[in-house]
Design a protein around this motif. Structure first.
Motif, PDB file in Angstrom:
ATOM      1  N   UNK A  56       0.796  -1.137  -0.020  1.00  0.00           N
ATOM      2  CA  UNK A  56      -0.128   0.161   0.032  1.00  0.00           C
ATOM      3  C   UNK A  56       0.762   1.204   0.081  1.00  0.00           C
ATOM      4  N   UNK A  57       0.403   2.240  -0.409  1.00  0.00           N
ATOM      5  CA  UNK A  57       0.982   3.520  -0.519  1.00  0.00           C
ATOM      6  C   UNK A  57       0.873   4.359   0.856  1.00  0.00           C
ATOM      7  N   UNK A  58      -0.107   4.533   1.269  1.00  0.00           N
ATOM      8  CA  UNK A  58      -0.426   5.562   2.510  1.00  0.00           C
ATOM      9  C   UNK A  58      -1.507   5.024   3.418  1.00  0.00           C
ATOM     10  N   UNK A  59      -1.167   5.023   4.708  1.00  0.00           N
ATOM     11  CA  UNK A  59      -1.895   4.092   5.716  1.00  0.00           C
ATOM     12  C   UNK A  59      -2.333   5.199   6.814  1.00  0.00           C
ATOM     13  N   UNK A  60      -3.303   4.858   7.523  1.00  0.00           N
ATOM     14  CA  UNK A  60      -4.087   5.574   8.631  1.00  0.00           C
ATOM     15  C   UNK A  60      -4.243   4.608   9.855  1.00  0.00           C
ATOM     16  N   UNK A  61      -3.776   4.849  10.766  1.00  0.00           N
ATOM     17  CA  UNK A  61      -4.215   4.013  11.975  1.00  0.00           C
ATOM     18  C   UNK A  61      -5.336   4.748  12.879  1.00  0.00           C
ATOM     19  N   UNK A  62      -6.489   4.422  12.871  1.00  0.00           N
ATOM     20  CA  UNK A  62      -7.806   4.891  13.288  1.00  0.00           C
ATOM     21  C   UNK A  62      -7.917   4.851  14.805  1.00  0.00           C
ATOM     22  N   UNK A  63      -7.641   5.690  15.797  1.00  0.00           N
ATOM     23  CA  UNK A  63      -7.743   5.780  17.146  1.00  0.00           C
ATOM     24  C   UNK A  63      -6.277   5.177  17.563  1.00  0.00           C
ATOM     25  N   UNK A  64      -5.280   5.732  17.316  1.00  0.00           N
ATOM     26  CA  UNK A  64      -3.946   5.011  17.264  1.00  0.00           C
ATOM     27  C   UNK A  64      -3.355   4.836  18.688  1.00  0.00           C
ATOM     28  N   UNK A  65      -3.927   5.398  19.641  1.00  0.00           N
ATOM     29  CA  UNK A  65      -3.403   5.499  20.916  1.00  0.00           C
ATOM     30  C   UNK A  65      -2.110   5.714  21.139  1.00  0.00           C
ATOM     31  N   UNK A  66      -1.068   4.846  21.680  1.00  0.00           N
ATOM     32  CA  UNK A  66       0.356   5.066  21.684  1.00  0.00           C
ATOM     33  C   UNK A  66       1.167   4.727  20.487  1.00  0.00           C
ATOM     34  N   UNK A  67       0.660   4.350  19.427  1.00  0.00           N
ATOM     35  CA  UNK A  67       1.100   4.106  18.163  1.00  0.00           C
ATOM     36  C   UNK A  67       1.466   2.667  17.768  1.00  0.00           C
ATOM     37  N   UNK A  68       1.104   1.385  18.495  1.00  0.00           N
ATOM     38  CA  UNK A  68       1.332   0.147  18.166  1.00  0.00           C
ATOM     39  C   UNK A  68       0.830  -0.129  16.652  1.00  0.00           C
ATOM     40  N   UNK A  69      -0.280   0.437  16.154  1.00  0.00           N
ATOM     41  CA  UNK A  69      -0.855   0.202  14.958  1.00  0.00           C
ATOM     42  C   UNK A  69      -0.043   0.873  13.843  1.00  0.00           C
ATOM     43  N   UNK A  70       0.507   1.907  14.256  1.00  0.00           N
ATOM     44  CA  UNK A  70       1.445   2.661  13.246  1.00  0.00           C
ATOM     45  C   UNK A  70       2.819   1.762  13.026  1.00  0.00           C
ATOM     46  N   UNK A  71       3.087   0.872  13.717  1.00  0.00           N
ATOM     47  CA  UNK A  71       4.192   0.410  13.418  1.00  0.00           C
ATOM     48  C   UNK A  71       3.701  -0.898  12.456  1.00  0.00           C
ATOM     49  N   UNK A  72       2.523  -1.226  12.334  1.00  0.00           N
ATOM     50  CA  UNK A  72       2.094  -2.540  11.581  1.00  0.00           C
ATOM     51  C   UNK A  72       2.188  -1.636  10.179  1.00  0.00           C
ATOM     52  N   UNK A  73       1.547  -0.465  10.117  1.00  0.00           N
ATOM     53  CA  UNK A  73       1.466   0.194   8.839  1.00  0.00           C
ATOM     54  C   UNK A  73       2.791   0.472   8.184  1.00  0.00           C
ATOM     55  N   UNK A  74       3.735   1.122   8.985  1.00  0.00           N
ATOM     56  CA  UNK A  74       5.033   1.321   8.569  1.00  0.00           C
ATOM     57  C   UNK A  74       5.811  -0.210   7.773  1.00  0.00           C
ATOM     58  N   UNK A  75       5.221  -1.233   7.908  1.00  0.00           N
ATOM     59  CA  UNK A  75       5.741  -2.515   7.515  1.00  0.00           C
ATOM     60  C   UNK A  75       5.173  -2.644   6.078  1.00  0.00           C
ATOM     61  N   UNK A  76       3.875  -2.195   5.735  1.00  0.00           N
ATOM     62  CA  UNK A  76       3.210  -2.377   4.767  1.00  0.00           C
ATOM     63  C   UNK A  76       2.919  -1.159   3.661  1.00  0.00           C
ATOM     64  N   UNK A  77       3.283   0.033   4.204  1.00  0.00           N
ATOM     65  CA  UNK A  77       3.016   1.132   3.515  1.00  0.00           C
ATOM     66  C   UNK A  77       4.269   1.529   3.100  1.00  0.00           C
ATOM     67  N   UNK A  78       4.330   1.826   1.580  1.00  0.00           N
ATOM     68  CA  UNK A  78       5.512   2.613   1.174  1.00  0.00           C
ATOM     69  C   UNK A  78       5.943   4.005   1.315  1.00  0.00           C
ATOM     70  N   UNK A  79       4.861   4.771   1.379  1.00  0.00           N
ATOM     71  CA  UNK A  79       5.043   6.425   1.270  1.00  0.00           C
ATOM     72  C   UNK A  79       4.716   7.016   2.601  1.00  0.00           C
ATOM     73  N   UNK A  80       3.667   6.704   3.145  1.00  0.00           N
ATOM     74  CA  UNK A  80       3.405   7.887   4.432  1.00  0.00           C
ATOM     75  C   UNK A  80       2.510   6.875   5.463  1.00  0.00           C
ATOM     76  N   UNK A  81       2.524   7.243   6.698  1.00  0.00           N
ATOM     77  CA  UNK A  81       1.634   6.381   7.845  1.00  0.00           C
ATOM     78  C   UNK A  81       1.286   7.668   8.787  1.00  0.00           C
ATOM     79  N   UNK A  82       0.119   7.648   8.980  1.00  0.00           N
ATOM     80  CA  UNK A  82      -0.583   8.671   9.983  1.00  0.00           C
ATOM     81  C   UNK A  82      -1.261   8.169  10.943  1.00  0.00           C
ATOM     82  N   UNK A  83      -1.269   8.489  12.107  1.00  0.00           N
ATOM     83  CA  UNK A  83      -1.913   8.162  13.510  1.00  0.00           C
ATOM     84  C   UNK A  83      -2.682   9.279  14.038  1.00  0.00           C
ATOM     85  N   UNK A  84      -4.034   8.970  14.144  1.00  0.00           N
ATOM     86  CA  UNK A  84      -4.975   9.707  14.481  1.00  0.00           C
ATOM     87  C   UNK A  84      -5.867   9.301  15.768  1.00  0.00           C
TER      88      UNK A  84
END
Length: 250
Positions: A56-84
């Motif tokens: 995937x190119x760009x990923x969003x972690x919905x209700x990201x908390x302390x960012x554990x899901x952002x680490x998942x996105x960083x593994x599969x997204x090539x361009x950008x990752x956002x935590x909200x």
């Protein structure tokens, strides 16, 4: 409580008598040392499943908390990752624990029910947050997710099979939800956190109504129950690709 680094019983009581936002601001510094954080085993299994369908190119972690899901996105997204997230305290912890010098990650404070994004994402994930939304809020929440996905984009999240009445966990969750309902009936502001309100059949129906094409897949790392059904599934809800493509980017 939970571990030497985790919150005390008094700290949890103060949190429970606060609003959801204020409660998580208070809990944030010790959140990763509580059972409320999604286990690494679930995060790794979801990352592996998404890697099979990406990249995937760009990923969003919905209700990201302390960012554990952002680490998942960083593994599969090539361009950008956002935590909200709407908790400033949780976002502060997420920023501090993020890898230094990672330019692809952005953190945004916002309510998931009013996301401040255009259709800018190929993938949205969420881990352990749905108990904070009442059933009547799911249509609006899913409509928001649909609105920030590009055509063909994917909304993915894990769902654990509910325990049976013969399991101790069933009665523990029932007791917790009952206590929370009594608390919210007599105390303001409310603290919405219900473990038994997010049911797969109802969720699928709401995703359908929001315009998603909904499927799911077993996460084989967790095996099967005695009836042959998966212990943990990953729901995969796709915004239809207006061009007729598969929705996978790259």
């Amino acid at each position: 409580m939970f571990s030497p680094e985790g919150p005390s019983l008094r700290e949890l009581a103060v949190q429970a008598l606060s609003s959801v936002e204020r409660g998580y601001d208070l809990l944030a510094p010790k959140f990763d040392h509580t059972p409320f954080r999604t286990p690494d085993s679930v995060l790794h299994a979801v990352a592996a499943a998404l890697a099979r369908t990406g990249p995937y190119d760009d990923g969003l972690d919905l209700c990201c908390g302390t960012g554990a899901g952002v680490e998942v996105l960083a593994k599969v997204c090539r361009r950008s990752v956002t935590g909200v997230d709407f908790s400033a305290g949780m976002l502060d912890v997420a920023r501090r624990r993020a890898p230094a010098g990672e330019p692809r990650v952005a953190w945004v404070r916002a309510d998931a029910r009013a996301l401040p994004f255009a259709p800018a994402f190929d993938l949205v994930v969420s881990f352990g947050a749905f108990g904070h939304f009442l059933p009547r809020e799911l249509p609006g929440l899913f409509a928001q997710v649909h609105s920030v996905l590009r055509p063909g984009g994917c909304f993915a999240f894990p769902v654990v099979a509910p325990p049976r009445p013969t399991d101790l966990a069933y009665w523990m969750l029932l007791g917790f939800d009952t206590v929370m309902r009594v608390r919210n009936a007599v105390w303001r502001p409310p603290f919405v956190m219900y473990y038994r309100a997010f049911r797969l059949g109802e969720v699928r129906a709401e995703l359908d109504r929001a315009g998603f094409e909904v499927g799911h897949q077993a996460l084989p790392e967790f095996g099967l129950r005695s009836d042959g059904s998966p212990r943990v599934r990953m729901v995969v809800a796709r915004r239809p690709d207006q061009a007729g493509g598969s929705g996978r980017r790259g």
